[in-house]
Design an enzyme around this catalytic site. Sequence first.
Site, PDB file in Angstrom:
ATOM      1  N   SER A  99       0.145  -9.021   7.478  1.00 47.09           N
ATOM      2  CA  SER A  99      -0.927  -8.036   7.599  1.00 47.09           C
ATOM      3  C   SER A  99      -0.549  -6.977   8.622  1.00 47.09           C
ATOM      4  O   SER A  99      -0.410  -7.264   9.816  1.00 47.09           O
ATOM      5  CB  SER A  99      -2.237  -8.723   8.029  1.00 47.09           C
ATOM      6  OG  SER A  99      -3.194  -7.769   8.420  1.00 47.09           O
ATOM      7  N   THR A 117      -2.965   3.181   5.610  1.00 47.21           N
ATOM      8  CA  THR A 117      -4.249   3.186   6.321  1.00 47.21           C
ATOM      9  C   THR A 117      -4.302   2.221   7.491  1.00 47.21           C
ATOM     10  O   THR A 117      -5.169   2.348   8.360  1.00 47.21           O
ATOM     11  CB  THR A 117      -5.399   2.847   5.356  1.00 47.21           C
ATOM     12  OG1 THR A 117      -5.176   1.555   4.773  1.00 47.21           O
ATOM     13  CG2 THR A 117      -5.510   3.880   4.252  1.00 47.21           C
ATOM     14  N   GLU A 142       0.827  -1.209   0.000  1.00 47.53           N
ATOM     15  CA  GLU A 142       0.000   0.000   0.000  1.00 47.53           C
ATOM     16  C   GLU A 142       0.859   1.257   0.000  1.00 47.53           C
ATOM     17  O   GLU A 142       0.592   2.219  -0.730  1.00 47.53           O
ATOM     18  CB  GLU A 142      -0.932   0.015   1.219  1.00 47.53           C
ATOM     19  CG  GLU A 142      -1.845   1.235   1.240  1.00 47.53           C
ATOM     20  CD  GLU A 142      -2.588   1.401   2.552  1.00 47.53           C
ATOM     21  OE1 GLU A 142      -2.742   2.559   2.981  1.00 47.53           O
ATOM     22  OE2 GLU A 142      -3.016   0.388   3.129  1.00 47.53           O
TER      23      GLU A 142
END
Length: 530
Positions: free
Chosen positions: A444, A376, A313
């Site tokens: 993650s 995010t 990301e």
Amino acid sequence: QHGITTPSRFRNSARRSSIMLRSANYESFRMGVKDRRMQGYPVVCLYATVALFGLLVVAALRTSSTSPQMAQMSRQDLMATLRSVPATVRFSPGFASTMKGCDRSSLHTTTTRQRLVPRSTDTSQISKREQLKQIKRQDGFNRMGFKETRPTAEKEMLDEFQSDVIKDMRDNLYTMEKGDITFRLAKDFGFCWGVERAVQMAIEAKLHYGDKTIHITNEIIHNPGVNDKMAEMGVKFVPVENGVKKFDQVEKDDVVILPAFGATLEEMKLLTDRGVQIVDTTCPWVSKVWNSVDAHTKGGMTSIIHGTWSHEETIATASFAEDYIIVKNMQEAEYVANYILNGGDKAEFMEKFKNAMSKGFDPDVHLKKLGLANQTTMYKKETRAIGQLLQKTMMQKYGPEELNNHYMEFDTICDATQERQDAIHELVEDKDIDFFLIVGGWDSSNTRHLVEIPDHEGIPAYHIDRAERLRPDNSIEYRTIDGEIKVLENFLPEGKVRIGVTSGASTPDAYVADAMNRIVLMKSSISNTV
């Protein structure tokens, strides 16, 4: 005005009255506009005739001239003629019909609304945001999914990822008791809307395109079980060699899925030029961050991105910034702040952030105007603390009156990330919990930050990426907050045990239920052995 608060029902009543009044007046307003348009129709015809005459003259000049200079001047004359026509006429139906037969390829206008110019292939003078818009306007770009396959995809999602066990826990105050085990489930956990949307769009795409070759530029989300399902469906993952993606296998008319955390601008341009069908599942919260770094660029600011430089990301976000530097945590942010205020060893600075800065970055040049953005999935409290630090630093450096010229900040922390962090904070307050089981991909980011919360309170937390990490011999293979993979023997104690449970935003409910069921079986085998 007088310190009196108007009751909401009166405010709402006044608002409804205002809306009714505007509705009542609308028809007379519309008719008045229509009358004025009819009165001006002869003028429209006159302007259209003048413009058409200008087009004919310019066309004749261009036809009779072989000089490039004359051709260029003709285009300028043409544009001057068009600009002489008022905007209300240029956009009128009468003028549009007059222009219908014209050669529009010579109309080099920058007004996107008119769509008179073929999109330029030269992106050197176009902002990155505009380049992205151009890519999204291509016929082969889909970011809405496929309605005809949606019902089937929704059924697959329910069958594969939902759990009756989790549903029952939600209905029972997020608690489940099985023998000596009490499970306490966080009130917000698991699949977020953006992740669920991405997975469903990928399934819809597979059903829609049938036998077409489908690729994905990275893991659809950070969950091994979900990615295994993508592979079982026949979706091919773009291979990576030495940290570089290899798009050699992607051919014209293939389908390429962009994952939930997005793709770089360079990848999108490559795929567009190759003529593939793009299915964009990028989470809207990630796109929101891209808008922020674009605002930084427009303000002549350097983007300070709170994130991990190697995370997909953050790599995507950085590709939409002009000048940027990525800070992983508060310690790195403090290092940057200290350099802004006091200077320092430039060579050391460049070495420290060598993988986390834009090409040509110079700390003596690019740290004068800053804008904060973030990955995010980062820890919200830390992002806010970094923002406060940078704001204080720029105020100290340039003075309070100049702060707005030197610092910009938007709230781009994902709602789902924050909700899951708040939920585990609430669960940590239950001092009777013996340990936490946290389910989510080992890569993650948002799951790793969930692990940090109980760990900081001194409560053991075990991060597993799939239920199979819980072994029949009462051992567990887990990831520590430092990234180490360890095995703990004699995992479950004898007697009663209270376990706090949560999961990352990329983890389906069914996977959490599988992990709890395994713990129940492990505990049962211990009791039988004793």
